[in-house]
Design an enzyme around this catalytic site. Sequence first.
Site, PDB file in Angstrom:
ATOM      1  N   GLU A   1      33.066  65.897  84.309  1.00 32.90           N
ATOM      2  CA  GLU A   1      34.269  65.747  83.480  1.00 32.90           C
ATOM      3  C   GLU A   1      34.808  67.096  83.005  1.00 32.90           C
ATOM      4  O   GLU A   1      36.009  67.322  82.993  1.00 32.90           O
ATOM      5  CB  GLU A   1      33.893  64.860  82.285  1.00 32.90           C
ATOM      6  CG  GLU A   1      34.971  64.638  81.271  1.00 32.90           C
ATOM      7  CD  GLU A   1      34.437  63.810  80.112  1.00 32.90           C
ATOM      8  OE1 GLU A   1      34.424  64.322  78.975  1.00 32.90           O
ATOM      9  OE2 GLU A   1      34.019  62.662  80.350  1.00 32.90           O
TER      10      GLU A   1
ATOM     11  N   HIS B   1      29.910  60.016  88.881  1.00 31.45           N
ATOM     12  CA  HIS B   1      31.057  60.761  88.363  1.00 31.45           C
ATOM     13  C   HIS B   1      31.282  62.094  89.083  1.00 31.45           C
ATOM     14  O   HIS B   1      32.235  62.804  88.782  1.00 31.45           O
ATOM     15  CB  HIS B   1      30.914  60.998  86.861  1.00 31.45           C
ATOM     16  CG  HIS B   1      31.158  59.773  86.045  1.00 31.45           C
ATOM     17  ND1 HIS B   1      30.251  58.739  85.976  1.00 31.45           N
ATOM     18  CD2 HIS B   1      32.204  59.415  85.273  1.00 31.45           C
ATOM     19  CE1 HIS B   1      30.725  57.788  85.191  1.00 31.45           C
ATOM     20  NE2 HIS B   1      31.908  58.167  84.745  1.00 31.45           N
TER      21      HIS B   1
ATOM     22  N   GLY C   1      27.173  61.931  85.915  1.00 25.54           N
ATOM     23  CA  GLY C   1      26.982  62.097  84.483  1.00 25.54           C
ATOM     24  C   GLY C   1      28.244  62.628  83.828  1.00 25.54           C
ATOM     25  O   GLY C   1      29.344  62.511  84.370  1.00 25.54           O
TER      26      GLY C   1
END
Length: 185
Positions: free
Chosen positions: A91, A118, A87
């Site tokens: 990040e 991710h 998701g």
Amino acid sequence: MAKILMITGDFTEDYETMVPFQTLLACGHSVDAVCPGKKAGDTVKTAIHDFEGDQTYSEKPGHNFALNADFDGVDAASYDALVVPGGRAPEYLRLNQEVLAKVRHFFEANKPVAAICHGAQLLAAAGVLKGRTCSAYPACAYEVTASGGTFADIPVTEAITDGNLVTAPAWPAHPAWLKQFMAIL
């Protein structure tokens, strides 16, 4: 049964958080889900990512996922394994040095790690992929190879195990990913 740490955050992928959390609990394991800056009882928002024929996945609001442990109280050494959902969360979680230190612990101690989609962004930022084969969402291939890993371009329904690391491209791989992870627990 294993004591497992799950590191997640806001806009984690809904299925990639809920399904392994619930599956591992159902199999008798203990799972502590944590997020930096949040405590047990707080929630993280999830996002539902789907594959609908566009150039990349679509994103829709998901559920609120309740955390059951405090990030600040987590000692990685007291856990047997780590789960890193995908998701949007990886990040920004990769910018947190405490998160990276916790991830590194599992590799230094050769404990089982399951990362999906991710989640590879977090592994790359922690510097633990050098010389390893790792699958991820295809858009994360660059992070895997730039950090010294080999990107495993496998079908979205498959997973791959490299030593203590089990990875997969996205949630359609849950059966293969969780089966391989539980085999090394």
